[in-house]
Write a protein that holds these residues in place. Structure first.
Motif, PDB file in Angstrom:
ATOM      1  N   MET A 311     -19.808 -19.071  22.737  1.00 21.24           N
ATOM      2  CA  MET A 311     -20.188 -19.688  24.012  1.00 21.24           C
ATOM      3  C   MET A 311     -19.051 -20.577  24.485  1.00 21.24           C
ATOM      4  O   MET A 311     -18.487 -21.330  23.700  1.00 21.24           O
ATOM      5  CB  MET A 311     -21.456 -20.500  23.820  1.00 21.24           C
ATOM      6  CG  MET A 311     -21.732 -21.444  24.968  1.00 21.24           C
ATOM      7  SD  MET A 311     -23.489 -21.657  25.293  1.00 21.24           S
ATOM      8  CE  MET A 311     -23.429 -23.246  26.134  1.00 21.24           C
ATOM      9  N   VAL A 312     -18.719 -20.477  25.750  1.00 25.86           N
ATOM     10  CA  VAL A 312     -17.690 -21.330  26.327  1.00 25.86           C
ATOM     11  C   VAL A 312     -18.314 -22.113  27.475  1.00 25.86           C
ATOM     12  O   VAL A 312     -19.030 -21.534  28.313  1.00 25.86           O
ATOM     13  CB  VAL A 312     -16.487 -20.523  26.867  1.00 25.86           C
ATOM     14  CG1 VAL A 312     -15.328 -21.449  27.177  1.00 25.86           C
ATOM     15  CG2 VAL A 312     -16.056 -19.460  25.875  1.00 25.86           C
ATOM     16  N   VAL A 313     -18.077 -23.403  27.490  1.00 24.02           N
ATOM     17  CA  VAL A 313     -18.638 -24.275  28.520  1.00 24.02           C
ATOM     18  C   VAL A 313     -17.507 -25.074  29.146  1.00 24.02           C
ATOM     19  O   VAL A 313     -16.641 -25.578  28.436  1.00 24.02           O
ATOM     20  CB  VAL A 313     -19.631 -25.297  27.907  1.00 24.02           C
ATOM     21  CG1 VAL A 313     -20.328 -26.095  28.996  1.00 24.02           C
ATOM     22  CG2 VAL A 313     -20.629 -24.608  27.009  1.00 24.02           C
ATOM     23  N   GLY A 314     -17.552 -25.211  30.480  1.00 27.53           N
ATOM     24  CA  GLY A 314     -16.610 -26.121  31.127  1.00 27.53           C
ATOM     25  C   GLY A 314     -15.643 -25.444  32.051  1.00 27.53           C
ATOM     26  O   GLY A 314     -15.909 -24.359  32.578  1.00 27.53           O
ATOM     27  N   GLY A 315     -14.499 -26.069  32.226  1.00 27.25           N
ATOM     28  CA  GLY A 315     -13.526 -25.573  33.196  1.00 27.25           C
ATOM     29  C   GLY A 315     -13.872 -26.138  34.556  1.00 27.25           C
ATOM     30  O   GLY A 315     -14.927 -25.876  35.091  1.00 27.25           O
TER      31      GLY A 315
ATOM     32  N   MET B 307      -7.373 -28.082  34.387  1.00 24.54           N
ATOM     33  CA  MET B 307      -8.536 -27.190  34.274  1.00 24.54           C
ATOM     34  C   MET B 307      -9.768 -27.911  33.737  1.00 24.54           C
ATOM     35  O   MET B 307     -10.776 -27.271  33.432  1.00 24.54           O
ATOM     36  CB  MET B 307      -8.216 -25.981  33.390  1.00 24.54           C
ATOM     37  CG  MET B 307      -7.343 -24.932  34.079  1.00 24.54           C
ATOM     38  SD  MET B 307      -7.573 -23.303  33.287  1.00 24.54           S
ATOM     39  CE  MET B 307      -6.148 -22.414  33.872  1.00 24.54           C
ATOM     40  N   ASP B 309     -12.222 -29.875  31.075  1.00 22.69           N
ATOM     41  CA  ASP B 309     -12.494 -29.721  29.641  1.00 22.69           C
ATOM     42  C   ASP B 309     -13.088 -28.346  29.375  1.00 22.69           C
ATOM     43  O   ASP B 309     -13.782 -27.803  30.217  1.00 22.69           O
ATOM     44  CB  ASP B 309     -13.523 -30.754  29.157  1.00 22.69           C
ATOM     45  CG  ASP B 309     -13.067 -32.165  29.443  1.00 22.69           C
ATOM     46  OD1 ASP B 309     -11.879 -32.351  29.759  1.00 22.69           O
ATOM     47  OD2 ASP B 309     -13.909 -33.077  29.359  1.00 22.69           O
ATOM     48  N   LEU B 310     -12.812 -27.856  28.181  1.00 21.50           N
ATOM     49  CA  LEU B 310     -13.375 -26.573  27.775  1.00 21.50           C
ATOM     50  C   LEU B 310     -13.901 -26.726  26.361  1.00 21.50           C
ATOM     51  O   LEU B 310     -13.235 -27.302  25.513  1.00 21.50           O
ATOM     52  CB  LEU B 310     -12.262 -25.526  27.788  1.00 21.50           C
ATOM     53  CG  LEU B 310     -12.585 -24.123  28.244  1.00 21.50           C
ATOM     54  CD1 LEU B 310     -13.178 -24.126  29.637  1.00 21.50           C
ATOM     55  CD2 LEU B 310     -11.307 -23.296  28.249  1.00 21.50           C
ATOM     56  N   MET B 311     -15.113 -26.228  26.134  1.00 21.73           N
ATOM     57  CA  MET B 311     -15.636 -26.259  24.771  1.00 21.73           C
ATOM     58  C   MET B 311     -16.030 -24.839  24.376  1.00 21.73           C
ATOM     59  O   MET B 311     -16.654 -24.125  25.157  1.00 21.73           O
ATOM     60  CB  MET B 311     -16.844 -27.183  24.704  1.00 21.73           C
ATOM     61  CG  MET B 311     -17.656 -26.987  23.446  1.00 21.73           C
ATOM     62  SD  MET B 311     -18.375 -28.526  22.834  1.00 21.73           S
ATOM     63  CE  MET B 311     -19.714 -27.863  21.855  1.00 21.73           C
ATOM     64  N   VAL B 313     -17.918 -22.664  21.267  1.00 31.93           N
ATOM     65  CA  VAL B 313     -18.780 -22.784  20.090  1.00 31.93           C
ATOM     66  C   VAL B 313     -19.063 -21.399  19.546  1.00 31.93           C
ATOM     67  O   VAL B 313     -19.335 -20.479  20.327  1.00 31.93           O
ATOM     68  CB  VAL B 313     -20.147 -23.417  20.450  1.00 31.93           C
ATOM     69  CG1 VAL B 313     -20.966 -23.685  19.201  1.00 31.93           C
ATOM     70  CG2 VAL B 313     -19.960 -24.690  21.247  1.00 31.93           C
TER      71      VAL B 313
END
Lengths: 336, 336
Positions: A311-315, B307, B309-311, B313
């Motif tokens: 899972m990727v969140v943000g940008g 860009m 923050d990017l997380m 998981v």
């Protein structure tokens, strides 16, 4: 040092940031890729600029201010042909019904052997497969990060980070505006109309918010991703959509009561009958990873065969981040 | 169709999965990259196999079963030289103090003009900068996904997904074992020793768990990432470490009381004095995105200039996923 001439079509908020970042990163490109990158042409609806040695900042600023069409002789096709550039960055207005001028620019660029980086979605929504086949035939690249959630990596995941994996399911919060509207309704108990007005006041929603609110934005991104990552001949009109405008305060109260959180979710799922894509309004459980993705934040979740789930969140969702996504694509081209 | 000869050093759980997936994906490589990919050599401590036409499954199975060293003539260096392969995949035992045999294999491969894909960390921890300089000099690639959290993209983020961004802060849950131990302590109120025993019983922790538990695994990944993504000359011994063994049930009770969640967090932060890296035991607030990353799940959070923050998981932590990460690197090489 290899010379790379860039032309940019579309000189709105994103286009201007692209021109600025290109200038700012000149030394980076020299050092990392031994590339002398120059912006030699810029076009907007009223006309085009061209300087084979590279456009200077003053010229660009003056051009941005110009109000009316230059000479009646302005011929976009002739202008693009004359530039003999190596790479087109297309950041003009998006028309998901016809592809608009963008489609013509990208086709012409690929035909002439230029690489193309698309920021606007229209051309890709209307004819990704045709453009992609043309790029392949010409031995050039068609890059689409800017058009598929920009600073949130989406197409990258399929083609790069998960290369070799079988993708079993994709779901995403792909439109910041609708997530902001739903979050505001949940957290402040306001109606969808009120939440949309707030989003407009904050510059998050467009004056005509239909494209985002009624799910066309998410559906457009799904159309491009389904074609690009799954080679699925899906059209925008094939994708069922949901609208956040229809969410009522009563529904919101009910979801709150049951501990669920409404999200506008775009899904792509390979099935025995081919790739299925849909834009759905889902009330996810509080434990679902999307429940905590709030405001204008976007997210994508991918299930694979051998690498598990990711899972990727943000940008960020602003013109600078969109420009940076296009220039990420540029670096991928420079590095080949 | 271009021929690509692969040699694999290390034939343990991960190495065997690499051999299996290479076989399974032969057609994929042909279709996507017009590449005829063949595993021509495999080595383990007792000896090496080599067949210039590609190794057959039966031969590999028999080789895996062999108990004692072949002839006394087994000379790993001569074996590798003879294979004249295009790409080395190094998946042998990791020795973060000396680099072990892996370091020799990778150096020799790069010197001979082979690309190298590292799965084990030792060689990279000991001499990433030397190996990387050698690869550059030879015009070949050194790929490291398998050694830097494998199915969770880490190095990819810096070099691909966020290409062009300035990285302002990196934090990650990089070791599944320690996260499992801390999660078990929080959720079941058991001691660290008990949680470690459970992790061992489940095959999550090694018989000697020190490397993971005392933060060496996270510190090793930070060492490689700091060198590879920030060109920072950081050594493993430069990085302060924390151990989850020292966490007491009393601390756990206190964190629970205050609504916080303990995590073993690896950080990389550019500062005025250069890149700083550390492995810390942090009790994060319940609202911190890491608070919900449980069990063996890993995660990384990156802050950028343009860009946002990017997380990320997820990504499975098993031998198949590690093998798939190495073969993702392979596809990146094939696609150039």
């Amino acid at each position: 040092m290899k010379r790379w001439n860039i032309v940019l079509t579309g000189f709105g908020t994103v286009g201007k940031q692209i021109a600025r970042l290109l200038q700012e990163r000149k030394d980076r490109y020299r050092q990392l890729y031994q590339a002398d990158v120059r912006l030699v042409g810029v076009a907007r609806s009223i006309g085009g600029l061209y300087d084979p040695h590279g456009l200077a900042e003053e010229g660009l600023n003056a051009f941005a201010q110009e109000k009316k069409a230059a000479a009646s002789a302005w011929n976009a096709e002739a202008w693009l042909a004359k530039t003999e550039a190596d790479i087109l960055i297309e950041a003009g207005p998006s028309d998901v019904q016809t592809g608009g001028a963008s489609l013509g620019f990208i086709r012409q660029a690929l035909t002439k052997g230029m690489h193309a980086i698309a920021v606007s979605k229209g051309a890709l929504v209307v004819d990704y497969s045709g453009l992609s086949a043309l790029a392949k035939e010409q031995g050039v690249q068609l890059k689409i990060s800017g058009a598929t959630a920009a600073a949130l990596p989406t197409i990258d995941l399929f083609t790069y980070n998960l290369a070799g994996c079988e993708i079993r399911h994709v779901e995403g919060i792909f439109t910041g505006t609708t997530n902001f509207v739903l979050t505001s309704m949940m957290e402040e108990g306001i109606s969808s109309e009120e939440a949309i007005r707030r989003a407009q006041a904050m510059g998050i929603a467009e004056p005509d918010p239909t494209y985002d609110i009624e799910g066309f934005d998410t559906a457009s991104k799904l159309t491009i991703l389904a074609n690009a990552a799954f080679a699925a001949p899906i059209k925008l009109s094939d994708i069922p959509r949901a609208s956040v405008r229809e969410v009522t305060p009563e529904q919101i109260a009910e979801w709150k009561q049951s501990g669920r959180v409404p999200k506008l979710v775009g899904t792509i799922r390979p099935t025995a009958d081919g790739i299925q894509a849909a834009v759905e309004l889902k009330a996810v459980e509080a434990s679902h990873p999307f429940a905590r993705v709030k405001g204008t934040t976007k997210a994508i979740r991918v299930e694979t065969d051998v690498m598990g789930d990711l899972m990727v969140v943000g940008g960020k969702s602003d013109p600078v981040a969109a420009a940076a996504a296009a220039l990420k694509d540029l670096e991928h081209i420079l590095s080949k």
